[in-house]
Design a protein around this motif. Structure first.
Motif, short mmCIF file in Angstrom:
data_model
loop_
_atom_site.label_atom_id
_atom_site.label_comp_id
_atom_site.label_asym_id
_atom_site.label_seq_id
_atom_site.Cartn_x
_atom_site.Cartn_y
_atom_site.Cartn_z
N THR A 157 35.93 58.68 -15.29
CA THR A 157 37.40 59.18 -15.41
C THR A 157 37.48 60.30 -14.46
O THR A 157 36.50 61.19 -14.54
CB THR A 157 38.02 59.55 -16.67
N LEU A 158 38.64 60.60 -13.89
CA LEU A 158 38.81 62.06 -13.21
C LEU A 158 39.05 63.14 -14.59
O LEU A 158 39.80 62.96 -15.24
CB LEU A 158 40.02 61.93 -12.69
N ALA A 159 37.76 64.12 -14.38
CA ALA A 159 38.14 64.95 -15.45
C ALA A 159 38.48 66.52 -15.11
O ALA A 159 38.87 67.10 -16.18
CB ALA A 159 36.36 65.31 -15.54
N SER A 160 38.73 66.78 -13.82
CA SER A 160 39.25 68.11 -13.79
C SER A 160 40.87 68.20 -13.58
O SER A 160 41.39 69.37 -13.55
CB SER A 160 38.73 68.63 -12.55
N ARG A 161 41.39 67.16 -13.76
CA ARG A 161 43.02 67.20 -13.80
C ARG A 161 43.74 65.62 -14.09
O ARG A 161 42.68 64.72 -14.14
CB ARG A 161 43.50 67.50 -12.41
N ALA A 162 44.67 65.68 -14.70
CA ALA A 162 45.51 64.30 -14.74
C ALA A 162 46.11 64.13 -13.26
O ALA A 162 46.06 65.01 -12.36
CB ALA A 162 46.68 64.32 -15.65
N SER A 163 46.46 62.74 -13.11
CA SER A 163 47.01 62.41 -11.64
C SER A 163 48.17 61.46 -12.17
O SER A 163 48.04 60.49 -13.20
CB SER A 163 46.05 61.88 -10.91
N THR A 164 49.13 61.46 -11.26
CA THR A 164 50.26 60.44 -11.30
C THR A 164 49.96 59.45 -10.33
O THR A 164 50.98 58.51 -10.07
CB THR A 164 51.58 61.28 -11.05
N ALA A 165 49.08 59.54 -9.42
CA ALA A 165 48.82 58.41 -8.35
C ALA A 165 48.52 57.11 -8.78
O ALA A 165 48.20 57.05 -9.95
CB ALA A 165 47.61 58.91 -7.29
N GLU A 166 48.74 56.19 -8.27
CA GLU A 166 48.31 54.86 -8.61
C GLU A 166 47.17 54.68 -8.52
O GLU A 166 46.29 55.28 -7.93
CB GLU A 166 49.10 53.62 -7.52
N PRO A 167 46.60 53.79 -9.30
CA PRO A 167 45.05 53.39 -9.55
C PRO A 167 44.50 52.76 -8.32
O PRO A 167 45.26 51.74 -7.72
CB PRO A 167 45.04 52.54 -10.77
N MET A 168 43.34 52.82 -8.06
CA MET A 168 42.62 52.18 -6.95
C MET A 168 41.18 51.60 -7.64
O MET A 168 40.62 52.46 -8.41
CB MET A 168 42.50 52.94 -5.66
N LEU A 169 40.73 50.52 -7.21
CA LEU A 169 39.58 50.13 -7.80
C LEU A 169 38.42 50.77 -6.70
O LEU A 169 38.34 50.71 -5.66
CB LEU A 169 39.32 48.60 -7.50
N ALA A 170 37.52 51.62 -7.46
CA ALA A 170 36.45 52.24 -6.64
C ALA A 170 35.14 52.13 -7.03
O ALA A 170 34.84 51.65 -8.23
CB ALA A 170 36.78 53.62 -6.91
N ARG A 171 34.36 52.62 -6.52
CA ARG A 171 32.78 52.40 -6.93
C ARG A 171 32.13 53.87 -6.68
O ARG A 171 32.22 54.62 -5.55
CB ARG A 171 32.05 51.65 -5.90
N VAL A 172 31.62 54.47 -7.99
CA VAL A 172 31.18 55.70 -7.75
C VAL A 172 29.72 55.66 -7.47
O VAL A 172 28.90 54.95 -8.07
CB VAL A 172 31.26 56.45 -9.22
N VAL A 173 29.34 56.34 -6.27
CA VAL A 173 27.77 56.49 -5.74
C VAL A 173 27.21 57.74 -5.86
O VAL A 173 27.97 58.66 -5.98
CB VAL A 173 27.90 55.65 -4.54
N GLY A 174 25.99 57.82 -5.54
CA GLY A 174 25.24 58.95 -5.56
C GLY A 174 25.14 59.47 -4.08
O GLY A 174 25.74 58.92 -3.32
#
Length: 461
Positions: A369-386
């Motif tokens: 989850t986005l931890a530093s703020r809330a967002s009103t943007a639409e969701p997108m499907l993402a891949r979290v990578v290192g």
């Protein structure tokens, strides 16, 4: 629908297509079963743990960082202790071990399992009562066994005839009689990843039940009398949700108990059914509460003992992941966001497979989850990578994140308390992150961040 389900539709509906499946409110929401109990969103949408803002924790301790919720950890210890009041609960230290955690589980009335000399050293350095330690491992060295015997470790789970030889010689040399359990391979195919299923025949742990090796080991220990045989041990694997495997395991192990009684007139007083209890990494996971686990296991053991006309032995269980796994999150900072030709959006963070190898190793699924703020943007499907030089350096395979995620944002990944720091590496010469204990409105380092000086200190060339 979880992200990995939506991912199956990805090719049909395009990179932005899945957005309609979730609202911005859904993406900002915290699913309780995934997060430590004191984690919440503050008034401006940033995550807090133990009343502390994760942005402040990031400023104080950097990122990536493992954040351990002390209240959640203690609550899970207490729940297992309350669920098994007349049994022994051993915290499986391999999940995550440091001196602070040893002290916490001891304060909460748990025993401790270790499986190497290093884990034993950590337990003893933290002041753990050796009599409350169990020592596992398929290849314990003479030095490790010597240390365990000399320290007075309460139980040693023997894993091979060679280990029985070593331990018998040590016992006779020192004039002591160590307490042991025999690890029995019961032939159960647990419904889990091949590498963490540990009770099928073709693997390195334990004495085979089917071949008669387990019975032979028990008869040898009883006949030679150098070691005190307390009982039998079985562990069918990890991240298990289905109790049927425990039922089969208990039936087979207790059948061996009856065989030993019939052959030698001895009823062993202990039975350890191991751990491997699953936790929620995504909303698709539905773990049982400790009280439900205890009820099921007790019913299984009581029923099998009645069938074999055995006195019910003292039961032991070994939760590790189920205690520490949900109590920790990993905090990352976003470095880059890349839409790759409309195929997928890659969100790169400042850690990766060096702090969580499980996705690459076991094809494990995680949430974020986005931890530093809330967002009103639409969701997108993402891949979290290192950040590592590997295409398989994936932290979260598929997750809905706000479409306005940008460099500098903080992401939090829950469920990272078990096997993430324990299996962390210095791949690409990346220093390992710290572990921060958070609770009561305060935070402190319990495992410090490695530095480049630490890496170079080992390089003596």
């Amino acid at each position: 629908m979880r992200a990995h389900e939506a991912g199956a539709l990805h090719g049909e509906i395009g990179i932005r297509g899945p957005a309609w499946l979730r609202t911005p409110e859904d993406v900002n929401a915290l699913v309780p079963q995934l997060w430590p109990r004191t984690v919440a969103r503050g008034p401006d949408g940033a995550l807090t743990m133990g009343g502390l803002d994760v942005r402040e924790l990031r400023r104080r301790y950097g990122s990536p960082a493992y954040l351990l919720d002390e209240a959640d950890l203690r609550a899970r210890c207490r729940e297992f202790r309350a669920a098994f009041p007349d049994e022994d609960v051993f915290y499986a230290g391999k999940a995550f071990l440091c001196r602070a955690v040893v002290r916490i589980i001891a304060e909460e009335g748990l025993f401790l399992d270790v499986c190497t000399g290093g884990e034993l050293a950590t337990a003893l350095a933290a002041g753990m009562d050796p009599a409350r330690i169990g020592f596992h491992g398929n290849n314990k060295s003479v030095a490790e066994l010597t240390r365990a015997v000399d320290a007075g470790v309460g139980r040693i789970i023997v894993d091979s005839q060679i280990e029985i030889d070593r331990l018998t010689e040590l016992a006779r040399d020192r004039g002591v009689r160590p307490r042991v359990l025999i690890r029995v391979t019961v032939g159960v195919e647990a419904h889990t990843h091949e590498f963490i299923a540990t009770a099928h025949e073709d693997q390195k742990f334990g004495f085979s039940l089917a071949s008669g090796a387990a019975a032979a080991a028990a008869f040898r220990i009883l006949d030679e009398d150098a070691l005190e045989l307390r009982g039998l041990h079985s562990h069918i694997g990890s991240q298990i949700f289905d109790a049927s495997g425990f039922e089969v395991s208990a039936r087979r192990v207790l059948g061996l108990q009856a065989q030993i009684r019939d052959a030698r007139g001895v009823e062993l007083p202990e039975l350890d059914l191991g751990g491997g209890f699953g936790i929620a990494y995504t909303t698709q996971d539905d773990p049982a509460a400790p009280a439900d686990l205890a009820k099921r296991l007790r019913k299984i053991v009581d029923g099998e003992c009645a069938a074999e006309r055995l006195a019910t032995p003292r039961l032991s269980v070994e939760p590790g992941r189920a205690i520490v796994g949900p109590a920790m999150i990993t905090l990352y900072e976003v470095g880059t966001v890349k839409d790759v030709d409309g195929i997928r959006t890659y969100v790169s963070v400042d850690g990766g497979m060096s702090d969580n190898i499980r996705t690459a190793l076991y094809d494990a699924s995680y949430s974020a989850t986005l931890a530093s703020r809330a967002s009103t943007a639409e969701p997108m499907l993402a891949r979290v990578v290192g950040k590592h030089c590997e295409s398989g350096d994936i932290v979260v395979k598929d997750e809905f994140l706000p479409a306005d995620v940008q460099p500098g944002d903080l992401l939090a990944v829950p469920g990272t308390g078990a096997y993430c720091r324990s299996m962390a590496s210095n791949y690409n010469h990346v220093p390992r992150p710290p572990v921060i204990l958070v609770g009561g409105g305060d935070a402190r380092v319990i495992v410090r961040r490695e530095t480049e000086d630490d890496l170079l200190a080992l390089d003596v060339g």
